[in-house]
Scaffold this active site. Sequence first.
Site, mmCIF file in Angstrom:
data_model
loop_
_atom_site.group_PDB
_atom_site.id
_atom_site.type_symbol
_atom_site.label_atom_id
_atom_site.label_comp_id
_atom_site.label_asym_id
_atom_site.label_seq_id
_atom_site.Cartn_x
_atom_site.Cartn_y
_atom_site.Cartn_z
ATOM 1 N N PHE A 110 0.840 -1.194 0.000
ATOM 2 C CA PHE A 110 0.000 0.000 0.000
ATOM 3 C C PHE A 110 0.882 1.254 0.000
ATOM 4 O O PHE A 110 1.939 1.263 0.636
ATOM 5 C CB PHE A 110 -0.914 -0.005 1.226
ATOM 6 C CG PHE A 110 -2.007 1.014 1.152
ATOM 7 C CD1 PHE A 110 -3.123 0.797 0.363
ATOM 8 C CD2 PHE A 110 -1.922 2.208 1.856
ATOM 9 C CE1 PHE A 110 -4.137 1.747 0.281
ATOM 10 C CE2 PHE A 110 -2.930 3.162 1.773
ATOM 11 C CZ PHE A 110 -4.037 2.935 0.984
ATOM 12 N N ASP A 138 1.585 -5.173 8.395
ATOM 13 C CA ASP A 138 0.431 -4.294 8.238
ATOM 14 C C ASP A 138 -0.816 -5.182 8.264
ATOM 15 O O ASP A 138 -0.989 -6.046 7.405
ATOM 16 C CB ASP A 138 0.535 -3.538 6.912
ATOM 17 C CG ASP A 138 -0.614 -2.567 6.675
ATOM 18 O OD1 ASP A 138 -1.731 -2.835 7.154
ATOM 19 O OD2 ASP A 138 -0.408 -1.555 5.982
ATOM 20 N N ARG A 158 -12.812 -4.180 -6.503
ATOM 21 C CA ARG A 158 -12.760 -4.982 -5.279
ATOM 22 C C ARG A 158 -14.171 -5.187 -4.748
ATOM 23 O O ARG A 158 -14.937 -4.228 -4.603
ATOM 24 C CB ARG A 158 -11.911 -4.301 -4.204
ATOM 25 C CG ARG A 158 -10.447 -4.283 -4.468
ATOM 26 C CD ARG A 158 -9.646 -3.886 -3.236
ATOM 27 N NE ARG A 158 -10.183 -2.720 -2.554
ATOM 28 C CZ ARG A 158 -9.594 -2.129 -1.519
ATOM 29 N NH1 ARG A 158 -8.465 -2.603 -1.046
ATOM 30 N NH2 ARG A 158 -10.138 -1.073 -0.954
ATOM 31 N N TYR A 210 -11.074 1.256 10.976
ATOM 32 C CA TYR A 210 -12.283 1.715 10.277
ATOM 33 C C TYR A 210 -12.741 0.761 9.190
ATOM 34 O O TYR A 210 -13.744 1.010 8.533
ATOM 35 C CB TYR A 210 -12.079 3.118 9.683
ATOM 36 C CG TYR A 210 -10.791 3.316 8.914
ATOM 37 C CD1 TYR A 210 -10.638 2.838 7.623
ATOM 38 C CD2 TYR A 210 -9.726 3.991 9.500
ATOM 39 C CE1 TYR A 210 -9.456 3.015 6.930
ATOM 40 C CE2 TYR A 210 -8.541 4.180 8.818
ATOM 41 C CZ TYR A 210 -8.413 3.696 7.527
ATOM 42 O OH TYR A 210 -7.236 3.869 6.845
ATOM 43 N N LYS A 211 -12.041 -0.347 8.986
ATOM 44 C CA LYS A 211 -12.460 -1.338 7.997
ATOM 45 C C LYS A 211 -13.332 -2.379 8.696
ATOM 46 O O LYS A 211 -14.503 -2.133 8.956
ATOM 47 C CB LYS A 211 -11.241 -1.960 7.331
ATOM 48 C CG LYS A 211 -10.357 -0.947 6.581
ATOM 49 C CD LYS A 211 -9.192 -1.639 5.893
ATOM 50 C CE LYS A 211 -8.195 -0.642 5.325
ATOM 51 N NZ LYS A 211 -8.763 0.189 4.241
#
Length: 404
Positions: A127, A204, A378, A229-230
């Site tokens: 990322f 990560d 996705r 927050y996911k």
Amino acid sequence: MTDLLDAARALDAADPLRAHLDAFVDAPGVSAYLDGNSLGRPLKETPARIADFIREDWGTRLIRSWDEQWMDLPTQLGDRIGRVTLGAAAGQTVVADSTTVLLYKLMRAGVAARPDRTEILIEEGNFPTDRFVAEGVAAERGLTVRWLASDPVNGVQPADVAAAVTEQTALVVLSHVDYRSGALANMAAITDAAHEAGAVILWDLCHSAGVIPVQLDACGVDLAVGCTYKYLNGGPGSPAFAYVNARHHGVLRQPIQGWMGAGDVFAMGSVYAPADGIRQFISGTPPVLGMLAMQGMLDLIESATIDAVRAKSVSLTELVVRAVDEELASLGVRLLSPVDASLRGGHVTIGHARAAEVTTALWADGVIPDFRFPDGIRLGLSPLSTSHVEAVSGVLAVRDALRA
């Protein structure tokens, strides 16, 4: 199509976690939300939790709440995240800053632990935040970044890392679940490969925390960072967490020496002396408001168990892969995620030259996946808030958009 929807209805009817679907706020006009791996849906109980906080903890107790609860909230909540989702014993996880800031802190601490080494090893497709922070830390410390190539679908393999680490590798930085393909890395074997070369490893966990049973302690992981927050549904901008294995406490020292990480916060000392244990990785005032929403999601995950969440995640992604094969392959859509569910995280990525155009059309119709440059869509499947029918409906909407 009928067979797929019938299969989805049967799976939903047998789903032991189906009752949790009603725990989330309805989104009028949205028929399929397939982006829970980017931003989890809010819980229906969250407004009341926030209102109680404003009325009681903040509004009535006022500054007394710092002594009564807020000062210890970062470590208490960290311990809970560690226990419920990370396989981490107490005293090793803390909720503090953004993902970016915590990555910086732990990368700086990690390379400082190997002062005689000159390289940071990081996957070239990681990322952007991870790559950008690694480049910045390398520039500050006079180190070299070495880029690890990997298969774009199946991700980083233990053999890749074993072949790349050397006696000059100070730190290895990898994602447990690839944000693009959803490939799930072999944490235990890769951690062992890094350690055999004498390197520190930082994982990560942004795309695995809350959807996959992570085993940080059992795998001997040194450092980890993840967002909330996911799959932890903490809301936009909710703070991240950092894990530092207990064997590094008192050895690693984080670079942003703030008041809240001092050993005696109220001594107002003239020289910084870090707190013992994980608390030293706090710098500034904890984001107390930002820690509220995730607590309800942790309640749900704990009651469901992370193993059951993973089982439903596998069921959802397997059904989506089947639907892609049956309904989309003939339209030129490519599967960009591993076929084997044991090697895949909580999302499925598909590829098509018209992916950006299709995503825009889907959003307008209330079907919400996300686009990933250059040609990926996705399909994020958050197990506690996504039904099998919703997942299949999303794939069928992609088919209809392509035909149109």
